[in-house]
Design a protein around this motif. Structure first.
Motif, PDB file in Angstrom:
ATOM      1  N   SER A 205      -0.779   7.689   3.286  1.00 34.10           N
ATOM      2  CA  SER A 205      -0.972   7.246   4.667  1.00 34.10           C
ATOM      3  C   SER A 205      -1.945   6.091   4.771  1.00 34.10           C
ATOM      4  O   SER A 205      -2.176   5.574   5.867  1.00 34.10           O
ATOM      5  N   ALA A 251      -4.390   9.227   9.132  1.00 30.49           N
ATOM      6  CA  ALA A 251      -3.435   8.145   9.375  1.00 30.49           C
ATOM      7  C   ALA A 251      -3.935   7.241  10.496  1.00 30.49           C
ATOM      8  O   ALA A 251      -4.444   7.714  11.512  1.00 30.49           O
ATOM      9  N   THR A 256       2.525   6.066  10.990  1.00 37.65           N
ATOM     10  CA  THR A 256       2.018   6.374   9.651  1.00 37.65           C
ATOM     11  C   THR A 256       1.742   7.862   9.513  1.00 37.65           C
ATOM     12  O   THR A 256       1.973   8.468   8.461  1.00 37.65           O
ATOM     13  N   ARG A 259       4.954   9.661   8.739  1.00 37.82           N
ATOM     14  CA  ARG A 259       5.403   9.479   7.347  1.00 37.82           C
ATOM     15  C   ARG A 259       4.585  10.319   6.375  1.00 37.82           C
ATOM     16  O   ARG A 259       5.123  10.847   5.397  1.00 37.82           O
ATOM     17  N   SER A 260       3.291  10.453   6.641  1.00 34.35           N
ATOM     18  CA  SER A 260       2.448  11.221   5.723  1.00 34.35           C
ATOM     19  C   SER A 260       2.638  12.729   5.892  1.00 34.35           C
ATOM     20  O   SER A 260       2.447  13.490   4.944  1.00 34.35           O
ATOM     21  N   ARG A 406       6.932  -1.905  11.854  1.00 30.56           N
ATOM     22  CA  ARG A 406       5.676  -1.600  11.176  1.00 30.56           C
ATOM     23  C   ARG A 406       5.197  -2.791  10.333  1.00 30.56           C
ATOM     24  O   ARG A 406       4.817  -2.660   9.164  1.00 30.56           O
ATOM     25  N   ARG A 408       2.766  -5.452   8.971  1.00 26.27           N
ATOM     26  CA  ARG A 408       1.330  -5.364   8.732  1.00 26.27           C
ATOM     27  C   ARG A 408       0.554  -6.439   9.501  1.00 26.27           C
ATOM     28  O   ARG A 408      -0.548  -6.199   9.979  1.00 26.27           O
TER      29      ARG A 408
END
Length: 432
Positions: A205, A251, A256, A259-260, A406, A408
């Motif tokens: 994460s 996270a 995020t 996903r973790s 997503r 960055r």
């Protein structure tokens, strides 16, 4: 005191020392929630009188059939550097079907009116302004009650209720009291495995820095106190639920976090079922089921919380997340039901219902998405301008590209791979 007619201002007692002036009584006018500034208002009304004139009689007869629908003619304007956006919003409100809510600037009253006529005037001599002339007529419709369910809050409440009940339920199902050594060893190995999955999820994460170091330190203490925790099922249940919550807290954003947490929500999928051939094997199987359910349900609750925190930007993205989570929870619920455990099935059914209801409610009316492949790495704003042109929606579209994919950094959208974009009017799939 008689009620004030819809467009009529209540009289002010001139002798009252505390009577406010007209400027204090004047409010912001609006129609369907779109504000405007009013300069003039002409109000007209009357009675519907049926007049009867009889032969050989000098005096007519009449009958009052009730009040006539009142009309108001507004002279108003929108102004400012963003006047075009304000103008367009007001035009949308004026063109909409059916009656709408009008806030009268002179009385502050909210009225249901129909738009009889409107006219807008713009001039280069008055740059940055649009003047409107609007004719409104009393509609007689009841003012709708604006009631909206906060589905995100309901989803978080459902997740909280389930998380709070998990440790006690686990304590009722888990035990190594008077169990054989292999039963305790199997439970200890399973706790270790849950800790390893949690640590890997936390690392994936991006939980770096002091928060991750503190998490890892606490995680390493878990095996040291494992023997005592195994003999205190309630404390063990609380520790494992807290472990899952810590992974979620590391996270940086809701996506995020999802996903973790998803690997923990599928925890135990690779475990072999324990054959219930003896009472000790029955206890081992029950303990394994208890640990697996605890981790999965705790992670499921965190997934529901994460989904409730996402501000959806297009219906396709929301639908993908909804379907994925619904399938996950439905699979767990069916497995529990097949095993004859209706309580566990109800837990996952509640999680599925909460997340589906929330995502459907908050994504309704959003645009659909399509795929676009930029040829080179470039800023999101450049992509938004290319696809949608210059205008008031360009920055919003760029922000949606960053959130949906997503990205960055908004200045560097990777080229060569497809990204999701809010739907264009044509809704076509575009390739760079």
């Amino acid at each position: 005191m008689a009620s004030v007619p819809p467009f009529q201002q209540a009289p002010i007692d001139a002798t009252a020392a505390a009577a406010p002036g007209w400027r204090e009584r004047y409010v912001q006018g609006s129609f369907r929630g779109v504000p405007f500034t009013t300069t003039d208002r002409d109000l007209s009304g009357g009675r519907r009188v049926a007049l009867f004139e009889f032969p050989f009689r000098d005096k007519p007869g009449s009958e009052d059939m009730g009040r006539r629908a009142e009309e108001a003619t507004l002279e108003c304007f929108v102004i400012g550097p963003d006047y075009m956006e304000k103008r367009d919003a007001l035009l949308v409100a004026l063109r909409a079907y059916g009656p709408g809510t009008y806030v009268d600037p002179w009385t502050g009253e909210q009225l249901q009116v129909s738009v009889e006529d409107w006219r807008v005037t713009e001039s280069t001599a008055e740059g940055g302004m649009a003047r409107f002339s609007i004719v409104l007529r009393e509609s007689g419709a009841d003012q709708p009650i604006a009631a909206r369910t906060d589905t995100a809050a309901l989803a978080r409440a459902t997740a909280g209720d389930i998380t709070g009940a998990l440790p006690a339920d686990f304590a009722d199902r888990f035990s190594i009291d008077k169990a054989a050594g292999f039963v305790e060893e199997a439970a200890a190995e399973l706790v270790d495995k849950a800790a390893i999955v949690a640590e890997l999820s936390a690392a994936s994460s991006g939980g770096l820095g002091q928060a991750l170091r503190a998490f890892e330190s606490g995680l390493r203490l878990l095996p040291a106190g494992k023997a005592s925790l195994l003999r205190a099922p309630l404390a063990l249940g609380q520790t494992l639920v807290g472990l899952v919550a810590t992974v979620a807290a590391l996270a940086p954003n809701p996506r995020t976090r999802m996903r973790s947490i998803e690997p923990l929500a599928s925890f135990g999928a690779d475990l072999k079922p324990v054959e219930r051939s003896t009472p000790q094997r029955d206890r081992q199987a029950a303990n394994q089921d208890a640990i697996v359910h605890l981790v999965r349900a705790a992670a499921g609750a965190e997934l529901v919380r994460a989904a409730a925190a996402i501000a959806w930007t297009n219906r396709g993205d929301a639908g993908d997340v909804r379907d994925r989570l619904a399938a996950l929870f439905e699979g767990h619920a069916l497995a529990a039901a097949d095993a004859g455990d209706d309580a566990r099935a109800a837990t996952f059914d509640a999680l599925r219902g909460a997340v589906v209801r929330d995502i459907v409610a908050r994504s309704a009316g959003l645009a659909r998405g399509y795929s676009y492949t930029p040829r080179a790495t470039e800023p999101a704003l450049v992509i938004a301008q290319r696809l949608g042109g210059f205008g008031r929606t360009m920055e919003a579209m760029a922000a949606a590209i960053v959130a949906m994919n997503r990205v960055r950094h908004p200045g560097f959208v990777p080229g060569g791979s497809a990204i999701d974009v809010v739907a264009s009017p044509a809704g076509a799939v575009r390739r760079g």
